[in-house]
Design a protein around this motif. Structure first.
Motif, PDB file in Angstrom:
ATOM      1  N   ARG A   1       0.791  -0.809   0.125  1.00  0.00           N
ATOM      2  CA  ARG A   1      -0.091   0.040   0.172  1.00  0.00           C
ATOM      3  C   ARG A   1       0.808   1.244  -0.135  1.00  0.00           C
ATOM      4  O   ARG A   1       0.654   1.936  -1.120  1.00  0.00           O
ATOM      5  N   LYS A   2       2.234   0.729   0.651  1.00  0.00           N
ATOM      6  CA  LYS A   2       2.413   2.635   1.245  1.00  0.00           C
ATOM      7  C   LYS A   2       3.931   2.499  -0.251  1.00  0.00           C
ATOM      8  O   LYS A   2       3.587   3.523  -1.182  1.00  0.00           O
TER       9      LYS A   2
ATOM     10  N   LYS B   1       1.719   3.939  -3.108  1.00  0.00           N
ATOM     11  CA  LYS B   1       1.322   5.359  -2.924  1.00  0.00           C
ATOM     12  C   LYS B   1       2.337   6.959  -3.643  1.00  0.00           C
ATOM     13  O   LYS B   1       2.770   7.368  -3.980  1.00  0.00           O
TER      14      LYS B   1
ATOM     15  N   LYS C   1      -0.067   9.638  -9.360  1.00  0.00           N
ATOM     16  CA  LYS C   1      -0.266   9.176  -8.067  1.00  0.00           C
ATOM     17  C   LYS C   1      -2.063   8.156  -7.428  1.00  0.00           C
ATOM     18  O   LYS C   1      -2.922   8.688  -7.805  1.00  0.00           O
TER      19      LYS C   1
ATOM     20  N   THR D   1      -3.570   5.711  -4.865  1.00  0.00           N
ATOM     21  CA  THR D   1      -3.870   4.411  -3.412  1.00  0.00           C
ATOM     22  C   THR D   1      -4.799   3.284  -3.838  1.00  0.00           C
ATOM     23  O   THR D   1      -5.341   3.642  -4.752  1.00  0.00           O
TER      24      THR D   1
ATOM     25  N   ASN E   1      -7.320   3.528   0.729  1.00  0.00           N
ATOM     26  CA  ASN E   1      -6.144   3.791   1.263  1.00  0.00           C
ATOM     27  C   ASN E   1      -5.927   2.300   2.588  1.00  0.00           C
ATOM     28  O   ASN E   1      -5.336   3.434   3.364  1.00  0.00           O
TER      29      ASN E   1
ATOM     30  N   SER F   1      -4.645   8.200   3.277  1.00  0.00           N
ATOM     31  CA  SER F   1      -3.168   9.237   3.222  1.00  0.00           C
ATOM     32  C   SER F   1      -2.733  10.680   3.596  1.00  0.00           C
ATOM     33  O   SER F   1      -3.604  11.120   4.174  1.00  0.00           O
TER      34      SER F   1
END
Length: 632
Positions: free
Chosen positions: A566-567, A570, A576, A578, A615, A632
C-alpha cells in the motif's frame, strides 16, 4: 686335471660352475699365486673380472680393454697359440691396473678360432712368478681352451634363447593387458634383463598416467643437441645410435613404433666404452616394436572405450531430455551429467534474448548465478555471438588474467538451432589444462544434440506462461492462482490471501484515458512483484483488482506485506493512486476451509476498507471484521 674338474662339477654345462672349479684347481697346484678369469663383454669392449680365487680383485678397477689386449697379441705369434704377456710388456703398453695389487703378474689370453674369449690373470702379491710355473699353467690352458670355448658358446646360445623367450613372454603379456603403465614397466624390465649394467630410459610422446617407480620422461622436441637424436628417432621411426668419443660409449635410441604412429623412444645408455653389437641392436628393435604395438593397441582400446562411453552419454542424455521435462529439470539433469563426465567445478547455462539481454537459466551452479559473474563473462559472449563458434582456453591466466579468477580452464559452447544462436553453456575448473581436447569435442557434441531439447523446453514454458499469465500485467492469471491455492491447502498448514483494488480507478480512466488506466494497473502489478517472495503468487483478479497469495503465512504476515505494498503504490505511481486491501487466511484445522470461503472473506474485508475511506488494509476476523485503516 680336466677329468678331475669334470667329476667335481658333475660334468656341468654351466660355465660359472666350471670356472670356479678350474681356478680352485690352479690354486691347489700353486697356492702362492692368485688367479683371476676375465670374461669378454663385447657390448662394452671390455674384459670384466668375473671369477677369482681372492675376492679383492673382483672390482671395476681391474677392467681390461679388449683393444689393448688385441694390440699386444698382434706383436706376438698369431692363431690360437697360448701367449703370455708379462708385467713389463703390459706396463710398456699402458696396462697398469694390476700393479697396485700384485708385485708381479702375467696375462694369458685364451683364443679359439682366432677370436679372443677370455684372459687368465696370474698374480703374486710378493715376489716374482716362476716361469716354469707359468709354462705348466699354459699347458693346462691348451687342454681346456676348447672346453672353455664350448661352454662360453653354449652360454651365449642360452642367452640368445633367453632373449627369445623374454620376447615371447613379453608378447603374451602384452596380448592380455591394455594398461599402458604395465606395458612400459615390462619394456623396462626386459631391457634390464639383457642390459643389467646400462642406464635405461623411456621418452614418451603422450602424457599417460604411469607408476611413479618407472623411469619415464616426456619426449622433448627442442633443438638442444642432447634431444636431437631422440627426436630424430621419433620423427623418422628408425633406430639411431650415438657414439660419444670422449666418454667412449654408445647410446641407442629405439622408437616405440606402432602401425599408426610412434609413441616414444627407448633410450639405452652404455657405460665403460660400450659398443652395441648387431644382434643386440636387433633385439632392441624387436623389443621396441613389440612395446610400441602393445601401447598402440592399449591406446586404441582406451579410445574405443571412451568413444562408446561418449556415445552412451549422448544417447542417454538425448533420451532423457526428450521426456518432455520442464526447463529447470532439463538444466538440473545436464548440470549433473556434465559434472560427472567432465569433472567441471562450475557450470553455467545462458539464454540469449532477442533484446540483447543474457539470462542465466535456473539450474546453473552458484558461481554463475551472481551478477558479477555475468559481467565477467560478457566478453566471451561477444566473441561467441561474433564467431558463432565454441571457445576452448587451456589457461585463462595466460589469455584473460583478470577474468573468472580463480578459474583457469574454460570451455564455452554455443547453443545453435537452425542457424540461430539461442544461448551458451560454460564450464570452468581452477586447474590449468584440466579439460582435454577430447572432452571439448565431447561437450560440443553433447550440447549440439541437446539444443533442440533446450529450445523445446523453453518454448513449452513460454507457451505455458502465456496460458497462465495475464497479458497486460504479466502477473499470473486467475485460474493459475486458484490451482496453486488448492495445492497449498492440501499440503501446507496455513496460508494468507490479499485482495487489492485500485481506488477511484473509474475517475483515472475518465480523466486520463484508458491507456493511462492500463499503465496504472501495470505500475501497481510491478509493485506487487517487487514486494513479495519467489514462493508467493501475484495474480490479476479482474479489471483493476489484483491478488496475492502467501503460502505458509498467517494473517499477521499478510498484514505486513499488504501495508508495504500500500505504501509503495502511493510512493511510486504516476499519476499517483492509492489501493485498498482485504486480507483473509485459512488454517488446516478449519473444518470449512475452501477457496470460496477464503475469497469471500477477503472480498468482505476489501469492501470494509473501501467503505472506511480507502487507502486502507482490513483483516477479516473470525467473529468481526477488524479494520486497520491508514489515511493518505
Amino acid at each position: 686335471m680336466i677329468i678331475q674338474i669334470l667329476k667335481e662339477t658333475d660334468y656341468t654345462d654351466e660355465f660359472p660352475v666350471f670356472a670356479e672349479a678350474f681356478l680352485n684347481e690352479l690354486k691347489k697346484m700353486f697356492s702362492e699365486y692368485d688367479f683371476l678369469l676375465t670374461l669378454l663383454n663385447r657390448n662394452e669392449d671390455l674384459l670384466r673380472p668375473c671369477y677369482a680365487t681372492s675376492s679383492f680383485v673382483l672390482s671395476e678397477r681391474y677392467l681390461l680393454r679388449i683393444e689393448d689386449i688385441n694390440k699386444l697379441l698382434m706383436t706376438v705369434e698369431d692363431g690360437d697359440c697360448v701367449n703370455v704377456i708379462t708385467k713389463s710388456v703390459a706396463n710398456q703398453n699402458g696396462i697398469l691396473v694390476y700393479d697396485e695389487c700384485f708385485e708381479d703378474f702375467v696375462l694369458i689370453p685364451i683364443k679359439y678360432n682366432q677370436l679372443l674369449w677370455t684372459v687368465l690373470v696370474c698374480g703374486k702379491k710378493h715376489g716374482k712368478i716362476k716361469s716354469d710355473h707359468i709354462n705348466i699353467v699354459v699347458e693346462i690352458i691348451k687342454k681346456v681352451k676348447k672346453l672353455i670355448y664350448k661352454l662360453l658358446t653354449y652360454e651365449k646360445k642360452q642367452k640368445d634363447q633367453k632373449r627369445k623367450e623374454l620376447l615371447l613372454q613379453l608378447t603374451k603379456k602384452f596380448h592380455f593387458t591394455m594398461d599402458v603403465s604395465a606395458i612400459l614397466g615390462e619394456i623396462i624390465y626386459a631391457s634390464k634383463q639383457v642390459f643389467s649394467t646400462f642406464e635405461i630410459q623411456l621418452l614418451l610422446s603422450h602424457e599417460w598416467e604411469v607408476s611413479e617407480d618407472l623411469q619415464v620422461q616426456q619426449l622433448s622436441y627442442s633443438k638442444d643437441k642432447t634431444n636431437e637424436m631422440a627426436t630424430n628417432a621419433y620423427l623418422t621411426g628408425k633406430i639411431h645410435i650415438e657414439s660419444l668419443r670422449k666418454r667412449r660409449n654408445s647410446i641407442v635410441y629405439a622408437p616405440l613404433r606402432g602401425k599408426q604412429g610412434v609413441y616414444g623412444v627407448l633410450k639405452i645408455i652404455g657405460r665403460h666404452s660400450s659398443v652395441f653389437k648387431n644382434h643386440e641392436i636387433e633385439f632392441l628393435e624387436v623389443l621396441a616394436d613389440t612395446g610400441g604395438n602393445a601401447i598402440e593397441n592399449a591406446e586404441l582400446y582406451q579410445q574405443s572405450r571412451q568413444l562408446v562411453e561418449d556415445l552412451q552419454l549422448i544417447n542417454k542424455t538425448s533420451h532423457q531430455l526428450n521426456l518432455n521435462l520442464r526447463l529447470s529439470e532439463t538444466i538440473n539433469y545436464m548440470t549433473k551429467q556434465i559434472k560427472l563426465s567432465f569433472n567441471a567445478q562450475e557450470i553455467g547455462f545462458f539464454m540469449f534474448r532477442k533484446n540483447g539481454q543474457i539470462k542465466v537459466i535456473e539450474g546453473s551452479t552458484k558461481y554463475f548465478l551472481k551478477e558479477s559473474s555475468t559481467e565477467e563473462i560478457s566478453p566471451f559472449f561477444e566473441r561467441i555471438k561474433m564467431d558463432m563458434d565454441a571457445l576452448f582456453i587451456g589457461d585463462l591466466a595466460s589469455q584473460e588474467p583478470h577474468l573468472l579468477r580463480p578459474f583457469r580452464s574454460f570451455i564455452a559452447v554455443p547453443m545453435v538451432q537452425k542457424g540461430e544462436l539461442k544461448g551458451a553453456v560454460i564450464i570452468v575448473h581452477e586447474h590449468a589444462y584440466h579439460f582435454s581436447f577430447n572432452k571439448f569435442k565431447l561437450l560440443q557434441s553433447l550440447i549440439h544434440h541437446s539444443t533442440l531439447a533446450f529450445t523445446n523446453s523453453m518454448l513449452h514454458e513460454e507457451l505455458e506462461k502465456l496460458v497462465i499469465t495475464d497479458h497486460l500485467t504479466r502477473l499470473y492469471a486467475r485460474n493459475f492462482l486458484d490451482e496453486r491455492i488448492n495445492e497449498s491447502m492440501e499440503k501446507d498448514a496455513y496460508g494468507c490471501f490479499l485482495l487489492i483494488d485500485i481506488d477511484n480507478f473509474k475517475q483515472i480512466n475518465d480523466v486520463y484515458g484508458h491507456q493511462i488506466g492500463d499503465d496504472i494497473i501495470i505500475q501497481v502489478a510491478n509493485v506487487l512483484k517487487k514486494n513479495i517472495k519467489n514462493t508467493d503468487i501475484a495474480a490479476r483478479w479482474g479489471g483493476e483488482e489484483l491478488a496475492v497469495y502467501l503460502p505458509k503465512a498467517d494473517k499477521q504476515v499478510g498484514e505486513l506485506v499488504a501495508q508495504r505494498i500500500r505504501k509503495k503504490v502511493k510512493e511510486v505511481t504516476k499519476p499517483k493512486v492509492t489501493i485498498s486491501c482485504g486480507v483473509s487466511d485459512w488454517k488446516q484445522i478449519d473444518r470449512d476451509k475452501s477457496l470460496k470461503r477464503l475469497f469471500r472473506y477477503a472480498d468482505q474485508a476489501l469492501y470494509k476498507a473501501k467503505r472506511s475511506g480507502k487507502n486502507a488494509v482490513v483483516i477479516y476476523g473470525d467473529d468481526i471484521v477488524n479494520t486497520k485503516k491508514i489515511w493518505s
